[in-house]
Design an enzyme around this catalytic site. Structure first.
Site, PDB file in Angstrom:
ATOM      1  CE  LYS A 173      -1.997   2.516   3.226  1.00 20.83           C
ATOM      2  NZ  LYS A 173      -2.006   3.817   2.551  1.00 20.83           N
ATOM      3  CD  GLU A 248      13.303   5.201   7.556  1.00 22.12           C
ATOM      4  OE1 GLU A 248      13.341   6.051   8.489  1.00 22.12           O
ATOM      5  OE2 GLU A 248      13.055   5.496   6.390  1.00 22.12           O
ATOM      6  CB  CYS A 282      13.154  10.146   7.353  1.00 24.55           C
ATOM      7  SG  CYS A 282      13.836   8.971   6.180  1.00 24.55           S
ATOM      8  CD  GLU A 383       9.961  13.178  11.403  1.00 28.82           C
ATOM      9  OE1 GLU A 383       8.941  12.544  11.696  1.00 28.82           O
ATOM     10  OE2 GLU A 383      10.856  12.737  10.657  1.00 28.82           O
TER      11      GLU A 383
HETATM   12  O1  TXE Z   1       2.516   9.272   8.146  1.00 29.66           O
HETATM   13  P1  TXE Z   1       1.816   7.905   8.409  1.00 29.66           P
HETATM   14  P2  TXE Z   1       1.842  10.690   7.829  1.00 29.66           P
HETATM   15  C1  TXE Z   1       6.550  11.580   9.670  1.00 29.66           C
HETATM   16  C2  TXE Z   1       6.495  13.081   9.493  1.00 29.66           C
HETATM   17  C3  TXE Z   1       5.065  13.324   9.208  1.00 29.66           C
HETATM   18  C4  TXE Z   1       4.415  12.317  10.131  1.00 29.66           C
HETATM   19  C5  TXE Z   1       3.036  11.913   9.765  1.00 29.66           C
HETATM   20  O2  TXE Z   1       6.849  13.720  10.690  1.00 29.66           O
HETATM   21  O3  TXE Z   1       4.664  14.634   9.503  1.00 29.66           O
HETATM   22  O4  TXE Z   1       5.255  11.187  10.052  1.00 29.66           O
HETATM   23  O5  TXE Z   1       2.960  11.645   8.371  1.00 29.66           O
HETATM   24  C6  TXE Z   1      -0.002   4.280   6.449  1.00 29.66           C
HETATM   25  N1  TXE Z   1      -2.027   0.837   9.677  1.00 29.66           N
HETATM   26  N2  TXE Z   1       6.935  10.878   8.464  1.00 29.66           N
HETATM   27  O6  TXE Z   1       0.601  10.923   8.623  1.00 29.66           O
HETATM   28  O7  TXE Z   1       0.395   8.099   8.813  1.00 29.66           O
HETATM   29  C7  TXE Z   1      -0.347   5.489   5.613  1.00 29.66           C
HETATM   30  O8  TXE Z   1      -1.540   5.275   4.868  1.00 29.66           O
HETATM   31  C8  TXE Z   1      -1.270   0.647   8.577  1.00 29.66           C
HETATM   32  C9  TXE Z   1       8.252  10.359   8.444  1.00 29.66           C
HETATM   33  O9  TXE Z   1       1.679  10.780   6.381  1.00 29.66           O
HETATM   34  O10 TXE Z   1       2.725   7.144   9.277  1.00 29.66           O
HETATM   35  C10 TXE Z   1       0.896   5.601   4.750  1.00 29.66           C
HETATM   36  O11 TXE Z   1       0.850   4.665   3.692  1.00 29.66           O
HETATM   37  N3  TXE Z   1      -0.805   1.659   7.828  1.00 29.66           N
HETATM   38  C11 TXE Z   1       8.466   9.433   7.345  1.00 29.66           C
HETATM   39  C12 TXE Z   1       2.004   5.219   5.740  1.00 29.66           C
HETATM   40  O12 TXE Z   1       1.350   4.482   6.769  1.00 29.66           O
HETATM   41  C13 TXE Z   1      -1.082   2.917   8.221  1.00 29.66           C
HETATM   42  C14 TXE Z   1       7.767   9.624   6.092  1.00 29.66           C
HETATM   43  C15 TXE Z   1       2.719   6.416   6.381  1.00 29.66           C
HETATM   44  O13 TXE Z   1       1.760   7.264   6.945  1.00 29.66           O
HETATM   45  C16 TXE Z   1      -1.839   3.167   9.372  1.00 29.66           C
HETATM   46  C17 TXE Z   1       6.442  10.148   6.261  1.00 29.66           C
HETATM   47  C18 TXE Z   1      -2.333   2.056  10.114  1.00 29.66           C
HETATM   48  N4  TXE Z   1      -3.091   2.187  11.213  1.00 29.66           N
HETATM   49  C19 TXE Z   1       6.090  10.765   7.425  1.00 29.66           C
HETATM   50  N5  TXE Z   1      -1.962   4.504   9.526  1.00 29.66           N
HETATM   51  C20 TXE Z   1       9.821   8.845   7.168  1.00 29.66           C
HETATM   52  N6  TXE Z   1      10.290   8.078   8.127  1.00 29.66           N
HETATM   53  O14 TXE Z   1      10.435   9.004   6.140  1.00 29.66           O
HETATM   54  C21 TXE Z   1      -1.292   5.072   8.502  1.00 29.66           C
HETATM   55  N7  TXE Z   1      -0.769   4.123   7.691  1.00 29.66           N
END
Ligand code: TXE
Length: 479
Positions: A173, A248, A282, A383
Site C-alpha cells: 500500500k 523505518e 527523514c 519532527e
Molecule cells: O505518516 P503515516 P503521515 C513523519 C512526518 C510526518 C508524520 C506523519 O513527521 O509529519 O510522520 O505523516 C499508512 N495501519 N513521516 O501521517 O500516517 C499510511 O496510509 C497501517 C516520516 O503521512 O505514518 C501511509 O501509507 N498503515 C516518514 C504510511 O502508513 C497505516 C515519512 C505512512 O503514513 C496506518 C512520512 C495504520 N493504522 C512521514 N496509519 C519517514 N520516516 O520518512 C497510517 N498508515
C-alpha cells in the site's frame, strides 16, 4: 485521472466502489480519485499473493533476477513520465524526481535483482561431531509493504524489490497522499513479465486499508516507513501475531559543524541537507549545531544562501523548493514556526507562505531558518518534516554530543570535520543508524539502513533486507 487497485495482474475498482480525492499540491486542486479500499480488497489481494507464492518461491534466483532487472530497465525507459507523475502528485521539483527519485527506484530493482544471485547460504562443518550444518534462507510467504508520501516510488520499491527478489509475494500500500507512481508501477510489472499475484497494490487510507494489512493473520511480515506514532501502533497490532517487523520511522537529525571543516563544501551541502524535497526527507539535518568560533560567519553565509533558493512550481526546472505535500502538512509546519516564536526562537529567514502566480492555492512555504537558544525547545525535539531548520552554537565536542543525542530519535547524523580522532569518537558515540562525515545522503545500497530509538527497528538495504524477507532455517546432518 482515476487509478485502480492492481490485484492478480489486473487493474480493478474497489469492491465497495468508494473513492478518495487525490490533490495536486502545486495548486490545491483535486485531479483524480483513488480507491478507498476495505478489508475485502486486502483479502482479495492476499488471496492472489497466496496463490502465486508456491510457484514464485520455487523459481530460481536467476529467473527472479531477470524479471527485476527488466522492471528496472522499464522504469528507466519511463523516467520522464514517472518523474512528471511524481512531481505532480507530491509537489517535489521535477529536477529532483528526474535526478533522484525515479533513478533510485530503478536502482532498487537492479540492485536486488543482482543481490539475490549472490545471497548464499552458510554452511559449517561441525568438526569432531561428524555433522554438517547449513542454513536455508526461505521466503516468508505473503508480506506487507506500507510506504509514505515523501519519496513515493523510491521507498515503495525499496521494500517491494527485496521482498519479491527473496521469493515472497506482496500486498503493498502506497501512501494515499501520493499513489500515482505506485499505480504506474503495476503496468510496468506486467510489461516486464512479473507473474500475476506476485505483487498486489491496494490503495486507500492508513486506518482502513493499511490497518487491514497489518491485522491480517497470514501476512507474516510488515515492512513500514512512516511516522513514529504509526510505527508504534503497527508494533502493538503485530506483536500478538509474532509478525516480523521492519520499521523505518521519523528523525530529528543533527548536523554538527566544526570550525576545521571544508567550509564551502559544508555550506553547499548543508543547504541541500536542510531543504531537499522541502525538508520532507527523514534524513534531512534539521538541527544544525555550529562550533562557536565560526557561528556568526556561518549564520550570515547560510541565511544568504537560503534566501537565494527559488520557491516555485514543481514542474519548473529552475525550482529548488516545490510545494509541501498537503494542506494539513503545510498547516502542521506553520504551527511549528509559531511554536518556535513562542519559545523565543528568532526567525532569520522565511517563516511565511509564498504565493505562486497561477497556482495561488498551492502549498508553498519559504525555506525557514530559526535561531534557537536552547536545544530542548520543541522545534529542536519534535519532527517537523518541512523546510524548517534550527541553528545554534556549541563550545565543545562533549557539549554537542550531549545535545545531539538528547532527542527521542536516532536515524542519521552528519559531522563536518577534518580531525580523524574527533571523527572516530563522534561517530562511535552519536546515537544514530547512519553517520555521514563530510557528506550527506551518499548512499551505497549494500549498506544497512535504519534507525535506533524512536526512529525504528530493523535494517533495510543490502543483504539485511534479504535477511528480513527470509526465515533462516538451520539443518544439521550427522554423517
Ligand atoms: O505518516 P503515516 P503521515 C513523519 C512526518 C510526518 C508524520 C506523519 O513527521 O509529519 O510522520 O505523516 C499508512 N495501519 N513521516 O501521517 O500516517 C499510511 O496510509 C497501517 C516520516 O503521512 O505514518 C501511509 O501509507 N498503515 C516518514 C504510511 O502508513 C497505516 C515519512 C505512512 O503514513 C496506518 C512520512 C495504520 N493504522 C512521514 N496509519 C519517514 N520516516 O520518512 C497510517 N498508515
Amino acid at each position: 485521472m482515476n487509478i485502480q487497485n492492481y490485484i492478480n495482474g489486473n487493474f480493478q475498482n474497489p469492491i465497495n466502489n468508494h473513492w478518495i480525492d487525490n490533490y495536486n499540491p502545486s495548486n490545491g486542486e483535486v485531479y483524480g480519485q483513488i480507491p478507498n479500499s476495505t478489508k475485502e480488497d486486502v483479502e482479495k489481494a492476499y488471496s492472489a499473493a497466496k496463490s502465486a507464492f508456491p510457484i514464485w518461491s520455487k523459481t530460481t534466483p536467476e529467473d527472479r533476477s531477470r524479471i527485476l532487472i527488466k522492471i528496472s530497465e522499464l522504469l528507466e525507459v519511463n523516467l520522464k513520465r514517472l518523474a512528471e507523475a511524481e512531481s505532480k502528485d507530491n509537489g517535489k521539483p521535477i529536477s529532483l524526481a528526474k535526478a533522484v527519485d525515479i533513478p533510485r527506484a530503478a536502482s532498487n530493482f537492479r540492485f536486488f535483482g543482482n543481490a539475490i544471485t549472490q545471497f548464499a547460504s552458510e554452511s559449517h562443518e561441525s568438526v569432531g561431531q561428524q555433522a554438517i550444518n547449513y542454513t536455508l534462507r526461505q521466503p516468508i510467504g505473503v508480506v506487507g509493504c506500507i510506504s509514505p508520501w515523501n519519496l513515493p516510488l523510491y521507498l515503495f520499491t525499496w521494500k517491494i524489490a527485496p521482498a519479491i527478489a527473496a521469493g515472497n509475494c506482496v500486498v503493498a500500500k502506497p501512501s494515499e497522499v501520493t499513489p500515482m507512481t505506485a499505480y504506474l508501477l503495476g503496468e510496468i510489472c506486467n510489461e516486464a513479465g512479473l507473474p500475476k499475484g506476485v505483487l498486489n497494490i491496494v490503495h486507500g487510507l492508513g486506518t482502513t486499508t493499511g490497518q487491514a494489512i497489518i491485522e491480517h493473520p497470514d501476512i507474516k511480515a510488515i515492512s513500514f516507513t512512516g511516522g513514529t506514532a504509526t510505527g508504534a501502533h503497527i508494533a502493538k497490532v503485530a506483536a500478538p501475531m509474532f509478525k516480523k517487523l521492519s520499521l523505518e520511522l521519523g528523525g530529528k537529525n543533527p548536523n554538527i559543524i566544526f570550525a576545521d571543516c571544508d567550509y564551502q563544501d559544508m555550506l553547499a551541502t548543508t543547504v541541500r541537507s536542510s531543504f531537499a524535497n522541502q525538508g520532507q526527507v527523514c534524513l534531512c539535518g534539521s538541527r544544525i549545531f555550529v562550533e562557536v568560533s565560526i557561528y556568526n560567519q556561518f549564520k550570515k553565509d547560510f541565511v544568504e544562501k537560503v534566501k537565494a533558493l527559488t520557491v516555485g512550481h514543481p514542474s519548473n526546472e529552475d525550482t529548488h523548493i516545490g510545494a509541501l505535500v498537503s494542506k494539513p502538512h503545510l498547516e502542521k509546519v506553520k504551527e511549528y514556526i509559531q511554536i518556535a516564536k513562542d519559545e523565543n526562537g528568532t526567525v532569520l529567514c522565511g517563516g511565511n507562505e509564498v504565493t505562486i502566480k497561477g497556482s495561488e492555492n498551492g502549498y508553498y512555504l519559504k525555506p525557514t531558518v530559526i535561531e534557537v537558544t536552547s536545544d530542548e525547545c520543541r522545534v529542536n525535539q519534535e519532527e517537523i518534516f518541512g523546510p524548517v531548520v534550527t541553528i545554534m552554537p556549541f563550545k565543545s565536542e562533549d557539549d554537542v554530543l550531549e545535545m545531539a543525542n538528547k532527542v527521542k530519535y536516532g536515524l542519521s547524523a552528519t559531522l563536518w570535520t577534518n580531525d580523524l580522532k574527533r571523527t572516530m569518537k563522534m561517530s562511535n558515540e552519536l546515537q544514530a543508524g547512519i553517520v555521514w562525515v563530510n557528506t550527506w545522503m551518499m548512499r551505497d545500497l549494500r549498506t544497512p539502513f535504519g534507525g535506533v530509538k524512536a526512529s525504528g527497528v530493523g535494517r533495510e538495504g543490502g543483504f539485511e533486507a534479504l535477511r528480513f524477507f527470509t526465515e533462516a532455517k538451520n539443518v544439521c546432518i550427522k554423517y
